[in-house]
Design a protein around this motif. Structure first.
Motif, short mmCIF file in Angstrom:
data_model
loop_
_atom_site.label_atom_id
_atom_site.label_comp_id
_atom_site.label_asym_id
_atom_site.label_seq_id
_atom_site.Cartn_x
_atom_site.Cartn_y
_atom_site.Cartn_z
N ILE A 6 0.84 -1.20 0.00
CA ILE A 6 0.00 0.00 0.00
C ILE A 6 0.88 1.25 0.00
CG2 ILE A 6 -1.63 1.35 1.36
CD1 ILE A 6 -2.91 -1.20 2.24
N SER A 7 0.56 2.17 -0.90
CA SER A 7 1.30 3.43 -1.01
C SER A 7 0.51 4.53 -0.29
CB SER A 7 1.50 3.81 -2.48
OG SER A 7 2.14 5.06 -2.58
N THR A 8 1.20 5.20 0.61
CA THR A 8 0.57 6.28 1.37
C THR A 8 1.37 7.57 1.18
OG1 THR A 8 1.84 5.70 3.35
CG2 THR A 8 -0.38 4.74 3.11
N THR A 21 -2.75 10.01 3.57
CA THR A 21 -3.77 9.69 2.56
C THR A 21 -3.37 8.41 1.84
OG1 THR A 21 -2.66 11.11 0.93
CG2 THR A 21 -4.44 12.10 2.22
N TRP A 22 -4.34 7.73 1.24
CA TRP A 22 -4.14 6.52 0.46
C TRP A 22 -5.19 6.46 -0.65
CZ3 TRP A 22 -5.69 6.72 5.56
CH2 TRP A 22 -7.04 6.42 5.80
N ALA A 23 -4.95 5.63 -1.62
CA ALA A 23 -5.88 5.49 -2.76
C ALA A 23 -6.94 4.47 -2.39
CB ALA A 23 -5.13 5.06 -4.01
N PHE A 28 -8.89 -0.54 -1.97
CA PHE A 28 -9.97 -1.24 -1.25
C PHE A 28 -11.30 -0.98 -1.96
CE2 PHE A 28 -6.89 0.56 1.81
CZ PHE A 28 -6.24 -0.60 2.16
N PRO A 29 -11.49 -1.54 -3.12
CA PRO A 29 -12.74 -1.30 -3.85
C PRO A 29 -13.95 -1.91 -3.13
CG PRO A 29 -11.46 -3.03 -4.91
CD PRO A 29 -10.59 -2.47 -3.84
N GLY A 30 -14.96 -1.07 -2.96
CA GLY A 30 -16.19 -1.53 -2.33
C GLY A 30 -16.11 -1.68 -0.84
N LYS A 88 2.31 0.70 9.51
CA LYS A 88 3.62 1.29 9.24
C LYS A 88 4.07 2.09 10.45
CE LYS A 88 6.13 3.98 5.79
NZ LYS A 88 6.05 4.72 4.51
N ARG A 89 5.39 2.07 10.68
CA ARG A 89 6.01 2.84 11.76
C ARG A 89 6.99 3.81 11.11
NH1 ARG A 89 6.92 1.96 17.34
NH2 ARG A 89 8.88 2.83 18.11
#
Length: 353
Positions: A6-8, A21-23, A28-30, A88-89
């Motif tokens: 996951i890219s944040t 923020t994240w996509a 996570f569709p739906g 994430k840390r």
């Protein structure tokens, strides 16, 4: 496997607020995920739910919360919180985006300008002050960077108007892992040390009245030049090709008033006498004396004798008409020709035209 994929996007606004923020729709569709965080470094961490969600079409796509320490741990879970989807840390100090510089001042000394601002309360050594400027003739910004919180540049033209803008930058990679800079301070316009509203102020557009007056002055000047050239052309034409006077205008009244009757014109025209005298002042009418033999031949042939007048005789007799006729007659014994008319004088002063 999502925990590493996951890219944040992480931003620490001047070490005061955190935004992550994240996509959501792609990752996570739906599913509307939940977010939690903690600045607690102990073994038993206390997780806090997101106080303010950022939405993307009603889906949670980010979280905004207060910065409480240098170490941050985040976790993204499913809607009911039973399953962790991402964690994430990180060090919050490595994601700082500084605020705009405050109280920016400009100091001018001839062609050198020095820009300064107030020092921030935290991490001054990690900040750089960036100055950008350009004149109205430049297409791209010129950049100059110096330690916080003063930067100087020289070589400015006093005849040009310049646009200035400044911002603060974080050093990478010593202080930040992401190259974050503050927003630009409001753009200002300067010319030779004078603050202007815009660089268009030094170009004063001409009013309509000034434009009309300029055009009118140009037209008048052009007409004057043409008039001078015309006068010079007429003088040149007269000097190269002088006009020949037309003698028929002298006898205009002979045809208009007397229908070509020369005798009547001679008798009734007084002003012609004065003109004739003026014209006959220099040339002198000369008559040739007739020999006795020529007189005898003429008398034998019964030819009409011509009455010859000379200017001297007319002058002695004080007869203006005779003077005029004498002057008009050429040096000939038989017929006088003047202006296209043949004049023959006999004993009875009969004039034939």
């Amino acid at each position: 496997g999502w925990k590493n994929d996951i890219s944040t996007t992480i931003i620490n606004f001047n070490n005061e607020k955190m935004q992550i923020t994240w996509a959501a729709r792609e990752l996570f569709p739906g599913e509307n995920v939940s977010f939690s965080y903690t600045f607690d470094e102990s073994k038993y961490k206390v997780w806090k739910p997101c106080p303010t969600y950022l939405l993307d079409q009603d889906y949670n796509s980010g979280c905004l919360f207060k910065t409480e320490g240098p170490t941050l741990a985040i976790s993204i879970r499913n809607n009911n919180g039973s399953e962790e989807l991402f964690s994430k840390r990180l060090k919050s100090d490595f994601y700082i985006k500084p605020n705009r510089p405050e109280n920016v001042t400009f100091f001018w000394n001839d062609d050198t300008v020095t820009v300064s601002c107030n020092k921030p309360e935290r991490a001054v050594k990690c900040l750089r002050l960036e100055l950008q400027y350009k004149s109205k003739f430049d297409k791209q910004w010129q950049s100059r960077t110096s330690k916080c919180c003063s930067v100087g540049e020289q070589g400015f033209d006093s005849r040009k108007c310049y646009s200035f803008r400044v911002r603060l930058k974080r050093l990478v990679p010593y202080c930040n892992v992401v190259n974050y800079s503050s927003d630009w301070e409001a753009e200002t316009f300067w010319m030779n040390g004078t603050l202007l509203d815009s660089c268009n102020d030094d170009i004063k557009p001409q009013s309509n009245t000034a434009i009309v007056l300029s055009c009118l002055l140009a037209v008048i000047l052009m007409m004057l030049i043409l008039l001078i050239l015309l006068c010079k052309w007429q003088r040149l034409q007269k000097s190269v090709m002088p006009s020949v006077p037309d003698p028929k205008h002298i006898f205009d009244d002979l045809f208009s008033d007397h229908n070509g009757n020369f005798q009547e014109w001679i008798d009734k025209t007084d002003h012609a006498v004065v003109q004739t005298k003026l014209e006959c002042e220099e040339p002198e009418c000369i008559t040739e004396a007739e020999s006795p033999q020529e007189d005898k031949k003429k008398s034998n042939k019964h030819e009409p004798r011509e009455k010859i007048f000379t200017f001297s005789e007319a002058a002695e007799n004080n007869d203006p008409k005779e003077a005029q006729i004498a002057c008009l007659m050429p040096m000939s014994n038989t017929i006088a020709s003047f202006a296209g008319f043949h004049i023959l004088m006999n004993d009875d002063m009969y004039v034939t035209l």
